[in-house]
Design a protein around this motif. Structure first.
Motif, PDB file in Angstrom:
ATOM      1  N   LEU A   1       0.822  -1.223   0.000  1.00  0.00           N
ATOM      2  CA  LEU A   1       0.000   0.000   0.000  1.00  0.00           C
ATOM      3  C   LEU A   1       0.849   1.262   0.000  1.00  0.00           C
ATOM      4  CD1 LEU A   1      -2.851  -1.053   2.447  1.00  0.00           C
ATOM      5  CD2 LEU A   1      -2.960  -0.854  -0.028  1.00  0.00           C
ATOM      6  N   ARG A   2       2.146   1.120   0.193  1.00  0.00           N
ATOM      7  CA  ARG A   2       3.049   2.273   0.158  1.00  0.00           C
ATOM      8  C   ARG A   2       3.763   2.404  -1.197  1.00  0.00           C
ATOM      9  NH1 ARG A   2       3.420   3.803   5.445  1.00  0.00           N
ATOM     10  NH2 ARG A   2       3.187   2.169   6.988  1.00  0.00           N
TER      11      ARG A   2
ATOM     12  N   LYS B   1      -4.742   8.507  -3.981  1.00  0.00           N
ATOM     13  CA  LYS B   1      -5.902   8.226  -3.113  1.00  0.00           C
ATOM     14  C   LYS B   1      -5.882   6.796  -2.570  1.00  0.00           C
ATOM     15  CE  LYS B   1      -8.871   7.082  -6.971  1.00  0.00           C
ATOM     16  NZ  LYS B   1      -9.902   6.194  -7.046  1.00  0.00           N
ATOM     17  N   ASP B   2      -5.245   5.845  -3.289  1.00  0.00           N
ATOM     18  CA  ASP B   2      -5.190   4.448  -2.845  1.00  0.00           C
ATOM     19  C   ASP B   2      -4.028   4.164  -1.905  1.00  0.00           C
ATOM     20  OD1 ASP B   2      -7.376   3.939  -4.403  1.00  0.00           O
ATOM     21  OD2 ASP B   2      -6.192   3.306  -6.149  1.00  0.00           O
ATOM     22  N   ARG B   3      -3.085   5.092  -1.878  1.00  0.00           N
ATOM     23  CA  ARG B   3      -1.881   4.875  -1.090  1.00  0.00           C
ATOM     24  C   ARG B   3      -2.150   5.032   0.411  1.00  0.00           C
ATOM     25  NH1 ARG B   3       2.729   8.306  -3.501  1.00  0.00           N
ATOM     26  NH2 ARG B   3       2.240   7.198  -5.408  1.00  0.00           N
ATOM     27  N   LEU B   4      -1.396   4.270   1.216  1.00  0.00           N
ATOM     28  CA  LEU B   4      -1.530   4.329   2.673  1.00  0.00           C
ATOM     29  C   LEU B   4      -0.858   5.590   3.187  1.00  0.00           C
ATOM     30  CD1 LEU B   4      -2.494   2.509   5.087  1.00  0.00           C
ATOM     31  CD2 LEU B   4      -0.134   1.816   5.297  1.00  0.00           C
ATOM     32  N   LYS B   5      -1.548   6.283   4.074  1.00  0.00           N
ATOM     33  CA  LYS B   5      -1.010   7.529   4.623  1.00  0.00           C
ATOM     34  C   LYS B   5       0.070   7.214   5.655  1.00  0.00           C
ATOM     35  CE  LYS B   5      -4.209  10.099   2.605  1.00  0.00           C
ATOM     36  NZ  LYS B   5      -4.595   9.253   1.510  1.00  0.00           N
ATOM     37  N   PRO B   6       1.180   7.938   5.638  1.00  0.00           N
ATOM     38  CA  PRO B   6       2.213   7.696   6.662  1.00  0.00           C
ATOM     39  C   PRO B   6       1.708   8.099   8.042  1.00  0.00           C
ATOM     40  CG  PRO B   6       2.787   9.588   5.314  1.00  0.00           C
ATOM     41  CD  PRO B   6       1.553   8.989   4.705  1.00  0.00           C
ATOM     42  N   LYS B   7       2.105   7.323   9.023  1.00  0.00           N
ATOM     43  CA  LYS B   7       1.663   7.595  10.393  1.00  0.00           C
ATOM     44  C   LYS B   7       2.446   8.763  10.960  1.00  0.00           C
ATOM     45  CE  LYS B   7       0.432   2.839  11.289  1.00  0.00           C
ATOM     46  NZ  LYS B   7       0.758   1.626  12.029  1.00  0.00           N
ATOM     47  N   LYS B   8       1.703   9.670  11.593  1.00  0.00           N
ATOM     48  CA  LYS B   8       2.344  10.823  12.225  1.00  0.00           C
ATOM     49  C   LYS B   8       2.551  10.501  13.701  1.00  0.00           C
ATOM     50  CE  LYS B   8       0.195  14.109   9.102  1.00  0.00           C
ATOM     51  NZ  LYS B   8      -0.755  15.199   8.981  1.00  0.00           N
TER      52      LYS B   8
END
Length: 171
Positions: A7-8, A15-22
């Motif tokens: 997913l990265r 829009k399909d990509r995984l958001k990085p964790k903050k």
């Protein structure tokens, strides 16, 4: 062989990509919260105020068997130990466990059916006596547990305010 995209992966659309964790920054001045188990109100300075004569003693299966081997009268030796009136209590699970042991332990069954012993009904499923005793002792802190079983003693020592009675050196 087909492979799945991570997913990265850069080839995926935004829009399909995984958001990085903050990472949340921790405030050093904030109070740290931790969960501490609440001790019951009956334990006053680690002394159990619910315990008192006449003592109610939960008896385990192997305690009865060892008392027979050591040639001890169960009720009398309990009274000698505590210098007070004792009411031995047997749960349905312990009774079922003794009955399952069969003909070899018929003397233990006869002792368990003594009218001086108080019968405690069980509401749970299964007949595993150790779990039953531990559960009953955690709910009500008014019992002394009589057992020779090492594992059960280890489990009960973790519960604050519950004394253990055992047999060693024929007493």
């Amino acid at each position: 062989m087909k492979r799945m995209l991570s997913l990265r992966d850069q080839r995926l659309k935004e829009k399909d990509r995984l958001k990085p964790k903050k990472k949340e920054k921790k405030d050093p001045g904030a109070l740290k919260e931790r969960e501490v188990p609440q001790h019951p109100s009956c334990l006053f300075f680690q002394y159990n105020t619910q315990l008192g004569p006449p003592y109610h003693i939960l008896v385990d299966t192997n305690f009865i068997n060892f008392s027979i081997k050591a040639k001890l009268d169960l009720v009398q030796s309990m009274m000698d130990c505590l210098y007070a009136k004792c009411i031995p209590c047997i749960t349905d699970c312990v009774m079922a466990e003794i009955e399952k042991l069969g003909q070899k332990y018929r003397v233990a069954l006869r002792i368990a059916k003594d009218p001086r012993f108080e019968r405690l009904p069980c509401t749970h499923k299964g007949t595993y006596a150790d779990d039953c005793l531990v559960q009953r002792v955690t709910q009500h802190k008014c019992y002394i547990v009589a057992t020779v079983d090492r594992d059960l003693k280890r489990r009960i020592r973790k519960i604050p305010g519950v004394p253990i009675m055992y047999i060693s050196n024929h007493r």
